[in-house]
Design an enzyme around this catalytic site. Structure first.
Site, PDB file in Angstrom:
ATOM      1  N   SER A   1      25.516  -1.168  37.107  1.00 43.86           N
ATOM      2  CA  SER A   1      24.517  -0.826  38.127  1.00 43.86           C
ATOM      3  C   SER A   1      23.605   0.244  37.532  1.00 43.86           C
ATOM      4  O   SER A   1      23.920   0.818  36.481  1.00 43.86           O
ATOM      5  CB  SER A   1      25.266  -0.267  39.340  1.00 43.86           C
ATOM      6  OG  SER A   1      24.434   0.476  40.186  1.00 43.86           O
TER       7      SER A   1
ATOM      8  N   TYR B   1      31.212   4.588  44.085  1.00 41.60           N
ATOM      9  CA  TYR B   1      30.478   3.463  43.494  1.00 41.60           C
ATOM     10  C   TYR B   1      29.985   3.852  42.094  1.00 41.60           C
ATOM     11  O   TYR B   1      30.170   3.113  41.119  1.00 41.60           O
ATOM     12  CB  TYR B   1      29.306   3.101  44.409  1.00 41.60           C
ATOM     13  CG  TYR B   1      28.536   1.879  43.990  1.00 41.60           C
ATOM     14  CD1 TYR B   1      29.002   0.601  44.314  1.00 41.60           C
ATOM     15  CD2 TYR B   1      27.337   1.973  43.270  1.00 41.60           C
ATOM     16  CE1 TYR B   1      28.295  -0.536  43.931  1.00 41.60           C
ATOM     17  CE2 TYR B   1      26.632   0.856  42.894  1.00 41.60           C
ATOM     18  CZ  TYR B   1      27.107  -0.411  43.228  1.00 41.60           C
ATOM     19  OH  TYR B   1      26.409  -1.531  42.850  1.00 41.60           O
TER      20      TYR B   1
HETATM   21  P1  NDP Z   1      26.963  -9.236  47.551  1.00 44.66           P
HETATM   22  O1  NDP Z   1      27.536  -8.403  48.658  1.00 44.66           O
HETATM   23  O2  NDP Z   1      25.919 -10.250  47.848  1.00 44.66           O
HETATM   24  O3  NDP Z   1      28.132  -9.952  46.740  1.00 44.66           O
HETATM   25  C1  NDP Z   1      29.350  -9.338  46.475  1.00 44.66           C
HETATM   26  C2  NDP Z   1      30.321 -10.422  46.069  1.00 44.66           C
HETATM   27  O4  NDP Z   1      31.583  -9.841  45.760  1.00 44.66           O
HETATM   28  C3  NDP Z   1      30.551 -11.422  47.184  1.00 44.66           C
HETATM   29  O5  NDP Z   1      30.417 -12.710  46.643  1.00 44.66           O
HETATM   30  C4  NDP Z   1      31.991 -11.160  47.627  1.00 44.66           C
HETATM   31  O6  NDP Z   1      32.616 -12.368  48.006  1.00 44.66           O
HETATM   32  C5  NDP Z   1      32.603 -10.613  46.348  1.00 44.66           C
HETATM   33  N1  NDP Z   1      33.742  -9.738  46.593  1.00 44.66           N
HETATM   34  C6  NDP Z   1      33.752  -8.490  47.125  1.00 44.66           C
HETATM   35  N2  NDP Z   1      35.001  -8.009  47.194  1.00 44.66           N
HETATM   36  C7  NDP Z   1      35.810  -8.975  46.679  1.00 44.66           C
HETATM   37  C8  NDP Z   1      37.212  -9.079  46.496  1.00 44.66           C
HETATM   38  N3  NDP Z   1      38.039  -8.077  46.815  1.00 44.66           N
HETATM   39  N4  NDP Z   1      37.716 -10.218  45.955  1.00 44.66           N
HETATM   40  C9  NDP Z   1      36.902 -11.249  45.620  1.00 44.66           C
HETATM   41  N5  NDP Z   1      35.552 -11.202  45.777  1.00 44.66           N
HETATM   42  C10 NDP Z   1      35.020 -10.078  46.317  1.00 44.66           C
HETATM   43  O7  NDP Z   1      26.446  -8.157  46.494  1.00 44.66           O
HETATM   44  P2  NDP Z   1      25.538  -8.258  45.191  1.00 44.66           P
HETATM   45  O8  NDP Z   1      25.312  -9.641  44.782  1.00 44.66           O
HETATM   46  O9  NDP Z   1      24.395  -7.365  45.434  1.00 44.66           O
HETATM   47  O10 NDP Z   1      26.504  -7.522  44.159  1.00 44.66           O
HETATM   48  C11 NDP Z   1      27.128  -8.169  43.084  1.00 44.66           C
HETATM   49  C12 NDP Z   1      27.468  -7.143  42.028  1.00 44.66           C
HETATM   50  O11 NDP Z   1      26.259  -6.565  41.544  1.00 44.66           O
HETATM   51  C13 NDP Z   1      28.336  -5.991  42.537  1.00 44.66           C
HETATM   52  O12 NDP Z   1      29.236  -5.598  41.526  1.00 44.66           O
HETATM   53  C14 NDP Z   1      27.312  -4.892  42.774  1.00 44.66           C
HETATM   54  O13 NDP Z   1      27.876  -3.623  42.703  1.00 44.66           O
HETATM   55  C15 NDP Z   1      26.343  -5.154  41.644  1.00 44.66           C
HETATM   56  N6  NDP Z   1      25.022  -4.577  41.824  1.00 44.66           N
HETATM   57  C16 NDP Z   1      24.177  -4.997  42.820  1.00 44.66           C
HETATM   58  C17 NDP Z   1      22.924  -4.433  42.933  1.00 44.66           C
HETATM   59  C18 NDP Z   1      21.921  -4.856  43.962  1.00 44.66           C
HETATM   60  O14 NDP Z   1      20.839  -4.256  44.009  1.00 44.66           O
HETATM   61  N7  NDP Z   1      22.189  -5.849  44.775  1.00 44.66           N
HETATM   62  C19 NDP Z   1      22.478  -3.368  42.030  1.00 44.66           C
HETATM   63  C20 NDP Z   1      23.442  -3.028  41.031  1.00 44.66           C
HETATM   64  C21 NDP Z   1      24.654  -3.612  40.938  1.00 44.66           C
HETATM   65  P3  NDP Z   1      33.478 -12.488  49.376  1.00 44.66           P
HETATM   66  O15 NDP Z   1      32.644 -11.935  50.458  1.00 44.66           O
HETATM   67  O16 NDP Z   1      33.743 -13.956  49.479  1.00 44.66           O
HETATM   68  O17 NDP Z   1      34.730 -11.725  49.108  1.00 44.66           O
END
Ligand code: NDP
Length: 256
Positions: free
Chosen positions: A146, A159
């Site tokens: 991130s 985070y």
């Molecule tokens: P979303 O909330 O859209 O996606 C998060 C994903 O993680 C979901 O598909 C969710 O699936 C899965 N997830 C969360 N917890 C678990 C778990 N315990 N077991 C299995 N799956 C899990 O977020 P983003 O797409 O924005 O984020 C994706 C990554 O990118 C993260 O690591 C985030 O920190 C990082 N990121 C995002 C940024 C942004 O601006 N959006 C910026 C920087 C980094 P489900 O709900 O089915 O469990």
């Protein structure tokens, strides 16, 4: 014949959190380049929809419902992918959450929940996938960091700690597994329009405008911005690239 630099035909990829957001953007890129993709998440409806979409576009995909913070569930997930898709070439550790509170207001359960989901899960999944990659003589691991891997923020102590940790974990695995021909890299997304940041935009006053003002590209990122980097870091094109942390941020991190 020399392999095509960006061809993933016959490869198998696991994408945690691949049922939405950045993970789905990466899964789309990998499937389009020819890989079979195992989408890992907890939400069954989202996962079924993601797999259907990848298949409709001509890709091969499967859903594995698993909580990536649970060691036994991760082991079972890896075994199922090996059994049903035959191999593991690519692992994208993308699952992540945030709990937006200053350090003095965050309780230990919240701290542990963020650390386990964002950092411990990458350890569990990488360790579980390593034997298959080592046995195959190659592998690619992509960890999602991130801007908080670089910067701090008052509202993101756990985070930022987890995302800083992801970069150091990436470097350590890259060194440890170079001899196994496994490349391990991190991707550092800027501000991307997903469910995660939709909530942040509602909770943090002026965030939308501040991101636009600071990002040289003058826009929020889209999940489609992650297809290319996923393919590059999963393909023979990146065979001499390891231990890096590559911002995909429209220039956010180089803005003074
Ligand atoms: P979303 O909330 O859209 O996606 C998060 C994903 O993680 C979901 O598909 C969710 O699936 C899965 N997830 C969360 N917890 C678990 C778990 N315990 N077991 C299995 N799956 C899990 O977020 P983003 O797409 O924005 O984020 C994706 C990554 O990118 C993260 O690591 C985030 O920190 C990082 N990121 C995002 C940024 C942004 O601006 N959006 C910026 C920087 C980094 P489900 O709900 O089915 O469990």
């Amino acid at each position: 014949m020399t392999p095509k630099p960006f061809d993933l035909s016959g490869k198998v990829a696991i994408v945690t959190g691949g049922n939405g957001g950045i993970g789905l953007g990466m899964a789309r890129g990998l499937a389009e380049a020819g890989a079979a993709v195992a989408v890992v998440g907890r939400n069954e409806a989202k996962s079924i929809a993601a797999v259907a979409e990848l298949e409709q576009s001509g890709g091969k995909a499967m859903s594995v419902i698993a909580d990536v913070t649970d060691k036994a569930a991760v082991a079972a997930m890896v075994e199922r992918v090996k059994r049903e898709l035959g191999r593991i070439d690519i692992l994208v550790n993308n699952a992540g959450i945030n709990i937006r509170k200053p350090p003095h207001a965050l309780d230990i359960e919240e701290w542990e929940s963020v650390m386990k989901t964002n950092l411990t899960s990458a350890f569990l999944c990488s360790q579980a996938a390593h034997p298959a990659m080592k046995a195959a003589g190659h592998g690619k691991i992509i960890n999602i960091g991130s801007m908080m891997s670089i910067f701090g923020a008052s509202f993101a102590p756990a985070y930022a700690a987890s995302k800083g940790g992801i970069v150091q974990f990436t470097r350590s695995c890259a060194v440890a597994w170079a001899a196994d021909n496994i490349q391990v890299n991190a991707v550092l997304p800027g501000w991307i329009d997903t469910d995660l940041t939709k909530r942040a935009r509602l909770e943090i006053d002026g965030l939308h405008e501040r991101v636009l003002a600071r990002t040289p590209a003058a826009r929020w990122g889209a999940i489609a911005d992650f297809a290319g980097i996923a393919v590059f870091l999963s393909s023979p094109a990146s065979d001499f690239v390891t231990g890096t942390a590559i911002p995909v941020d429209g220039g956010y991190s180089i803005m003074g």
